[in-house]
Design a protein around this motif. Structure first.
Motif, PDB file in Angstrom:
ATOM      1  N   SER A   1     -37.847   8.858 -32.089  1.00  0.00           N
ATOM      2  CA  SER A   1     -36.918   9.306 -33.121  1.00  0.00           C
ATOM      3  C   SER A   1     -37.470   8.881 -34.480  1.00  0.00           C
ATOM      4  O   SER A   1     -38.422   8.090 -34.560  1.00  0.00           O
ATOM      5  CB  SER A   1     -35.536   8.687 -32.879  1.00  0.00           C
ATOM      6  N   LEU A   2     -36.896   9.447 -35.543  1.00  0.00           N
ATOM      7  CA  LEU A   2     -37.353   9.150 -36.905  1.00  0.00           C
ATOM      8  C   LEU A   2     -36.177   8.614 -37.705  1.00  0.00           C
ATOM      9  O   LEU A   2     -35.174   9.311 -37.895  1.00  0.00           O
ATOM     10  CB  LEU A   2     -37.886  10.431 -37.559  1.00  0.00           C
ATOM     11  N   PHE A   3     -36.304   7.384 -38.161  1.00  0.00           N
ATOM     12  CA  PHE A   3     -35.254   6.768 -38.973  1.00  0.00           C
ATOM     13  C   PHE A   3     -35.827   6.441 -40.343  1.00  0.00           C
ATOM     14  O   PHE A   3     -36.890   5.820 -40.441  1.00  0.00           O
ATOM     15  CB  PHE A   3     -34.738   5.477 -38.314  1.00  0.00           C
ATOM     16  N   PRO A   4     -35.105   6.827 -41.423  1.00  0.00           N
ATOM     17  CA  PRO A   4     -35.608   6.544 -42.769  1.00  0.00           C
ATOM     18  C   PRO A   4     -35.883   5.047 -42.962  1.00  0.00           C
ATOM     19  O   PRO A   4     -36.886   4.683 -43.567  1.00  0.00           O
ATOM     20  CB  PRO A   4     -34.486   7.025 -43.684  1.00  0.00           C
ATOM     21  N   ASP A   5     -34.994   4.194 -42.454  1.00  0.00           N
ATOM     22  CA  ASP A   5     -35.259   2.748 -42.512  1.00  0.00           C
ATOM     23  C   ASP A   5     -35.432   2.268 -41.071  1.00  0.00           C
ATOM     24  O   ASP A   5     -34.512   1.752 -40.453  1.00  0.00           O
ATOM     25  CB  ASP A   5     -34.118   2.008 -43.212  1.00  0.00           C
ATOM     26  N   ARG A   6     -36.636   2.453 -40.568  1.00  0.00           N
ATOM     27  CA  ARG A   6     -36.912   2.205 -39.162  1.00  0.00           C
ATOM     28  C   ARG A   6     -36.671   0.750 -38.744  1.00  0.00           C
ATOM     29  O   ARG A   6     -36.075   0.487 -37.699  1.00  0.00           O
ATOM     30  CB  ARG A   6     -38.340   2.631 -38.831  1.00  0.00           C
ATOM     31  N   ASP A   7     -37.138  -0.197 -39.580  1.00  0.00           N
ATOM     32  CA  ASP A   7     -37.051  -1.592 -39.156  1.00  0.00           C
ATOM     33  C   ASP A   7     -35.600  -2.038 -39.046  1.00  0.00           C
ATOM     34  O   ASP A   7     -35.232  -2.805 -38.153  1.00  0.00           O
ATOM     35  CB  ASP A   7     -37.851  -2.482 -40.105  1.00  0.00           C
ATOM     36  N   ARG A   8     -34.779  -1.524 -39.952  1.00  0.00           N
ATOM     37  CA  ARG A   8     -33.367  -1.832 -39.907  1.00  0.00           C
ATOM     38  C   ARG A   8     -32.703  -1.203 -38.669  1.00  0.00           C
ATOM     39  O   ARG A   8     -31.896  -1.834 -37.989  1.00  0.00           O
ATOM     40  CB  ARG A   8     -32.739  -1.267 -41.180  1.00  0.00           C
ATOM     41  N   ALA A   9     -33.090   0.039 -38.360  1.00  0.00           N
ATOM     42  CA  ALA A   9     -32.551   0.706 -37.168  1.00  0.00           C
ATOM     43  C   ALA A   9     -32.962  -0.073 -35.912  1.00  0.00           C
ATOM     44  O   ALA A   9     -32.144  -0.296 -35.011  1.00  0.00           O
ATOM     45  CB  ALA A   9     -33.045   2.144 -37.095  1.00  0.00           C
TER      46      ALA A   9
ATOM     47  N   VAL B   1     -26.106   3.704 -34.496  1.00  0.00           N
ATOM     48  CA  VAL B   1     -27.193   3.416 -35.449  1.00  0.00           C
ATOM     49  C   VAL B   1     -27.429   4.621 -36.360  1.00  0.00           C
ATOM     50  O   VAL B   1     -27.701   4.456 -37.561  1.00  0.00           O
ATOM     51  CB  VAL B   1     -28.491   3.017 -34.711  1.00  0.00           C
ATOM     52  N   ALA B   2     -27.268   5.827 -35.826  1.00  0.00           N
ATOM     53  CA  ALA B   2     -27.452   7.023 -36.654  1.00  0.00           C
ATOM     54  C   ALA B   2     -26.366   7.088 -37.731  1.00  0.00           C
ATOM     55  O   ALA B   2     -26.655   7.413 -38.884  1.00  0.00           O
ATOM     56  CB  ALA B   2     -27.425   8.276 -35.787  1.00  0.00           C
ATOM     57  N   THR B   3     -25.136   6.755 -37.378  1.00  0.00           N
ATOM     58  CA  THR B   3     -24.044   6.764 -38.357  1.00  0.00           C
ATOM     59  C   THR B   3     -24.334   5.750 -39.462  1.00  0.00           C
ATOM     60  O   THR B   3     -24.209   6.048 -40.650  1.00  0.00           O
ATOM     61  CB  THR B   3     -22.711   6.392 -37.671  1.00  0.00           C
ATOM     62  N   GLU B   4     -24.749   4.568 -39.051  1.00  0.00           N
ATOM     63  CA  GLU B   4     -25.089   3.507 -39.999  1.00  0.00           C
ATOM     64  C   GLU B   4     -26.187   3.986 -40.961  1.00  0.00           C
ATOM     65  O   GLU B   4     -26.103   3.786 -42.172  1.00  0.00           O
ATOM     66  CB  GLU B   4     -25.603   2.330 -39.164  1.00  0.00           C
ATOM     67  N   ALA B   5     -27.197   4.679 -40.409  1.00  0.00           N
ATOM     68  CA  ALA B   5     -28.314   5.152 -41.233  1.00  0.00           C
ATOM     69  C   ALA B   5     -27.826   6.164 -42.271  1.00  0.00           C
ATOM     70  O   ALA B   5     -28.297   6.163 -43.400  1.00  0.00           O
ATOM     71  CB  ALA B   5     -29.383   5.788 -40.344  1.00  0.00           C
ATOM     72  N   VAL B   6     -26.868   7.000 -41.874  1.00  0.00           N
ATOM     73  CA  VAL B   6     -26.367   8.025 -42.794  1.00  0.00           C
ATOM     74  C   VAL B   6     -25.473   7.382 -43.868  1.00  0.00           C
ATOM     75  O   VAL B   6     -25.641   7.635 -45.064  1.00  0.00           O
ATOM     76  CB  VAL B   6     -25.590   9.103 -42.018  1.00  0.00           C
ATOM     77  N   VAL B   7     -24.575   6.504 -43.427  1.00  0.00           N
ATOM     78  CA  VAL B   7     -23.624   5.880 -44.342  1.00  0.00           C
ATOM     79  C   VAL B   7     -24.335   5.080 -45.435  1.00  0.00           C
ATOM     80  O   VAL B   7     -24.005   5.141 -46.610  1.00  0.00           O
ATOM     81  CB  VAL B   7     -22.642   4.965 -43.559  1.00  0.00           C
ATOM     82  N   THR B   8     -25.393   4.355 -45.019  1.00  0.00           N
ATOM     83  CA  THR B   8     -26.080   3.489 -45.991  1.00  0.00           C
ATOM     84  C   THR B   8     -27.246   4.208 -46.652  1.00  0.00           C
ATOM     85  O   THR B   8     -27.951   3.628 -47.467  1.00  0.00           O
ATOM     86  CB  THR B   8     -26.634   2.227 -45.287  1.00  0.00           C
ATOM     87  N   GLY B   9     -27.473   5.475 -46.255  1.00  0.00           N
ATOM     88  CA  GLY B   9     -28.587   6.224 -46.836  1.00  0.00           C
ATOM     89  C   GLY B   9     -29.935   5.625 -46.482  1.00  0.00           C
ATOM     90  O   GLY B   9     -30.926   5.793 -47.177  1.00  0.00           O
ATOM     91  N   GLY B  10     -29.989   4.930 -45.395  1.00  0.00           N
ATOM     92  CA  GLY B  10     -31.288   4.381 -44.964  1.00  0.00           C
ATOM     93  C   GLY B  10     -31.160   4.028 -43.562  1.00  0.00           C
ATOM     94  O   GLY B  10     -31.412   3.147 -42.959  1.00  0.00           O
TER      95      GLY B  10
END
Ligand SMILES: *Cc1c(COP(=O)(O)O)cnc(C)c1O
Length: 375
Positions: free
Chosen positions: A291-299, A366-375
């Motif tokens: 998968s691809l996460f804008p802030d990978r380390d945080r995910a 984790v996807a929701t968190e990534a969207v909410v925080t923009g990262g």
């Protein structure tokens, strides 16, 4: 109930083949063949048939499969070989060990695989081959790459170490190029109980040269006549027996990988978080679920908190690794951006329903968190 989901667990797979392997072990002790022998020849025939090639040559590991293929084709010092920057380091290592120079190419932003444009951009007058890597279990576009390679007079070699049984337009990986290189490291889709590898080819001269190189440069059927500077890269008898036992079950395990990835995709359906895309025409065998996460380390930290182990394939593109940066020639923006975003989720054919469910729940969170925080 929350479970801990390991990134990979081969226990159930091992139990599934254990009886067959016990029988093969007993037989091996009886024959006294420990390296090579009938079990190796049998697996080579089975693997060639499975891949749709005339021959398979068992070797000690996937890195040797690449190095020896290049050497057998006479590719070495003074030659350049194109390779995608987004691959496991062994692809590049094989090129450098052969004496040739790697030419790094950028990849497709959706599949993260080598593209025809990336290949074309990397070719120079010294380029004589390309190693197409079917990374994560997905075949690259072999039609487009094949025509660029043919036009430029390049030998096309496939690194199918993550793509056992994958197909492009219905035809199996390994059968398109002059040679297909496989690893059977335990964690690969088809894995031995130790290191192992193979080269598949329909070129009889290449097959014969590989058989010589893997066995100290011996002439076939001769013990004392060494006609090449070879090496010791033979396949162990017991590993061949393990691989034959596992090959019977490989397609079932691939189906199970596909079903699990479909569940992961569904869990992300209404989220902007992406998976590495599957191209039309590609039959993906999902060695890895990336998968691809804008802030990978945080995910990754969030997944760990939710009891889900993850991994990164790969955090540093090969052209930026210290031993290989001398071969780099400018930036490769897509491979470099992907390296900071890719995150591999747990995936193995024997995952239990609670494990799959837990990864799906964690993905949603984790996807929701990534969207909410923009990262
Ligand atoms: C595993 C792998 C290799 C090397 O295989 P070994 O058996 O570990 O030497 C080469 N290329 C790719 C893409 C791999 O994943």
């Amino acid at each position: 109930m929350r479970v801990q989901v390991p990134f990979m667990d081969l226990g159930a797979m091992t139990r599934q083949v254990r009886r067959d392997v016990d029988i093969a072990w007993e037989a091996m002790l009886g024959t006294g063949d420990f390296v090579g022998g009938a079990a190796v020849e049998r697996f080579e025939e089975q693997w060639a048939r499975y891949c749709g090639t005339h021959a398979a040559v068992g070797v000690a590991n996937g890195t040797d499969a690449i190095t020896l293929t290049l050497r057998a084709l006479g590719i070495g010092p003074g030659d350049e070989v194109v390779v995608p920057a987004n691959t496991f380091v062994a692809t590049v290592e094989g090129i450098v060990l052969s004496g040739a120079r790697p030419r790094f190419a950028d990849v497709d932003p959706d599949t993260l695989l080598l593209t025809a444009d990336g290949l074309a951009a990397a070719i120079t007058p010294r380029t004589c081959a390309v190693i197409v890597v079917h990374l994560y279990g997905q075949p690259a576009n072999l039609d487009a790459l094949g025509s660029v390679a043919a036009r430029a007079g390049l030998v096309l070699i496939e690194d199918a170490a993550q793509a056992h049984g994958a197909a492009w337009m219905g035809r199996r990986t390994g059968s398109f190029g002059r040679a297909g290189c496989f690893s059977f490291y335990p964690g690969k889709n088809l894995g031995a109980f130790g290191d192992a590898g193979a080269v598949v080819t329909s070129d009889p001269v290449l097959a014969r040269t590989l058989r010589s190189l893997r066995n100290h440069g011996r002439q076939s059927a001769s013990h004392y006549l060494h006609i090449n500077v070879g090496t010791n890269s033979r396949l162990d008898t017991i590993q061949a027996a393990v691989l034959s036992a596992k090959l019977l079950r490989l397609d079932g395990w691939t189906a199970s990988r596909r079903a699990i990835v479909a569940r992961y995709r569904k869990a992300l359906e209404r989220s902007p978080v992406r998976f590495v895309a599957t191209a039309p025409g590609a039959e993906h065998v999902h060695h890895l679920a990336v998968s691809l996460f804008p802030d990978r380390d945080r995910a990754a930290a969030s997944f760990a908190r939710l009891g889900v182990a993850t991994a990164v394939h790969y955090p540093i593109p090969c052209h930026l690794l210290e031993p290989y940066s001398q071969f780099a020639d400018g930036r490769l923006p897509i491979a470099e951006a992907a390296a900071s975003q890719v995150l591999s989720l747990p995936l193995f054919p024997h995952m239990t329903e609670p494990q799959i469910q837990q990864v799906c729940n964690a993905l949603g969170e984790v996807a929701t968190e990534a969207v909410v925080t923009g990262g």
